[in-house]
Design a protein around this motif. Structure first.
Motif, PDB file in Angstrom:
ATOM      1  N   TYR A 145       0.972  -1.170   0.220  1.00  0.00           N
ATOM      2  CA  TYR A 145      -0.062   0.439  -0.310  1.00  0.00           C
ATOM      3  C   TYR A 145       0.678   0.955   0.025  1.00  0.00           C
ATOM      4  CZ  TYR A 145      -3.872  -2.911   1.351  1.00  0.00           C
ATOM      5  OH  TYR A 145      -5.165  -3.735   0.640  1.00  0.00           O
ATOM      6  N   ALA A 146       0.220   2.216  -0.965  1.00  0.00           N
ATOM      7  CA  ALA A 146       0.891   3.834  -0.652  1.00  0.00           C
ATOM      8  C   ALA A 146       0.190   3.788   0.503  1.00  0.00           C
ATOM      9  CB  ALA A 146      -0.029   5.068  -1.643  1.00  0.00           C
ATOM     10  N   HIS A 147       1.533   5.616   1.154  1.00  0.00           N
ATOM     11  CA  HIS A 147       1.103   5.968   2.341  1.00  0.00           C
ATOM     12  C   HIS A 147      -0.202   7.237   1.305  1.00  0.00           C
ATOM     13  CE1 HIS A 147       1.126   9.401   5.200  1.00  0.00           C
ATOM     14  NE2 HIS A 147       1.601   8.320   5.811  1.00  0.00           N
ATOM     15  N   PRO A 148      -1.982   7.590   2.504  1.00  0.00           N
ATOM     16  CA  PRO A 148      -2.230   8.852   1.644  1.00  0.00           C
ATOM     17  C   PRO A 148      -1.344  10.032   1.150  1.00  0.00           C
ATOM     18  CG  PRO A 148      -3.042   7.557   3.322  1.00  0.00           C
ATOM     19  CD  PRO A 148      -1.939   6.975   3.284  1.00  0.00           C
ATOM     20  N   GLU A 149      -0.583  10.730   1.613  1.00  0.00           N
ATOM     21  CA  GLU A 149       0.305  11.449   1.278  1.00  0.00           C
ATOM     22  C   GLU A 149       0.726  10.957   0.183  1.00  0.00           C
ATOM     23  OE1 GLU A 149       2.644  12.251   4.923  1.00  0.00           O
ATOM     24  OE2 GLU A 149       1.445  13.835   5.952  1.00  0.00           O
ATOM     25  N   ASP A 150       1.090  10.206  -0.317  1.00  0.00           N
ATOM     26  CA  ASP A 150       2.163   9.784  -1.805  1.00  0.00           C
ATOM     27  C   ASP A 150       1.296  10.688  -2.784  1.00  0.00           C
ATOM     28  OD1 ASP A 150       3.752   8.650  -0.406  1.00  0.00           O
ATOM     29  OD2 ASP A 150       3.478   6.654  -0.894  1.00  0.00           O
TER      30      ASP A 150
END
Length: 311
Positions: A145-150
């Motif tokens: 998963y990515a980080h939301p900020e990415d």
């Protein structure tokens, strides 16, 4: 005479020592400040976010899901056809070599990078917990998963206004896959799902995405409400879909700018805390009288409207 003095003391008018307050209150307050300087304005949020990005980097990565097994001849063949990531295809020793087994072996061999392992039936029984595997088991690697900020950073790197979809209480992987597909189709920058009580990027979600999950990041949020608040600080407007929303979709101008669209479950809608965090609660007009739409369909309609406005 004393009575006359009392009447005079109650007389209205300017008082000694007022300092001209009344005169100043009539004076203008000057020109309206630019949008970037008005508290709460979307452009001010965007300007503040740009300043924060210039000061430092972002966090990267939000962990991986657990590895997954696809079990059974038809599910394995379908997963391989749809390009679901896979590391190993386990084939039972002395298996009946029917058409589905041959196709699975060919698809795995043609793709490359998928190991073929022969295993006795008791081993496959143990791996699958006694499920009816029919001699075929496909191992799917953990989803990263990515980080939301990415997602926001990727949009800014591309010189685009962020367009993100967040799911609140959506537990069907097929709905998640459909949303991922719509985000890819309409130029969005990714999907955010909560860490708990939410669908994850399983093989089923990947299949429904029709391969678009390979290029559309899915981020996982530890706390969705806090993630939405962080997006607001980054300059994004938070738009929640609600049947009783006070704004109609066609009147929502903020879709032209940085925005995160929040979609709840078909039955329960948005949770209370998430709904209270939204800048706008928007309804989709449905003259046909349907009570609600599933997450995939609702997200597609709003994403189309956002893409139309941005074009």
């Amino acid at each position: 005479m004393a009575a006359h003095n009392r009447r005079m003391s109650g007389k209205k008018g300017a008082q000694v020592g007022s300092g001209g307050k009344r005169r100043r209150s009539l004076e203008g307050k000057g020109p309206t400040p630019p949008a970037e300087m008005r508290k709460g304005h979307p452009k001010q949020r965007a300007a503040q976010a740009k300043a924060r990005r210039a000061q430092g980097g972002r966090r990267r990565g939000a962990g991986k899901s657990a590895a997954e097994l696809v079990v059974g001849r038809n599910p394995v063949v379908e997963a391989l056809r749809e390009g679901v990531p896979a590391t190993t295809l386990y084939v039972q020793q002395f298996i009946d070599n029917d058409e589905r087994v041959r196709e699975a072996l060919k698809l795995a061999a043609d793709r490359g990078g998928v190991h073929l392992m022969e295993a006795p039936r008791p081993e496959l029984d143990r791996m699958t917990g006694g499920l009816n595997h029919q001699g075929l088991v496909l191992q799917v690697p953990p989803y990263e998963y990515a980080h939301p900020e990415d997602l926001v950073e990727a949009a800014h790197d591309a010189g685009e206004e962020p367009l993100v979809v967040a799911l609140d209480g959506v537990t069907d992987p097929r709905n998640l896959g459909a949303v991922v597909r719509s985000v890819a189709a309409f130029g969005g920058h990714g999907v955010v799902v909560p860490e708990r009580r939410s669908a994850g990027m399983t093989a089923g979600a990947w299949k429904t995405s029709a391969g678009t999950a390979a290029r559309t990041p899915v981020a996982r949020a530890t706390n969705l409400t806090r993630t939405l608040e962080a997006y607001q600080k980054d300059g994004l407007m938070v738009v929640g879909l609600a049947a009783d929303g006070d704004t109609e979709l066609g009147d929502l101008d903020v879709l032209e700018g940085p925005v995160v669209i929040v979609v709840g479950s078909e039955g329960k809608g948005l949770s209370r805390l998430v709904a209270e965090t939204c800048d706008f609660r928007v309804r989709i007009p449905m003259p046909g009288g349907a009570e609600s739409l599933n997450a995939g369909v609702a997200a597609s309609i709003v994403l189309y409207e956002a893409a139309r406005r941005r074009a």
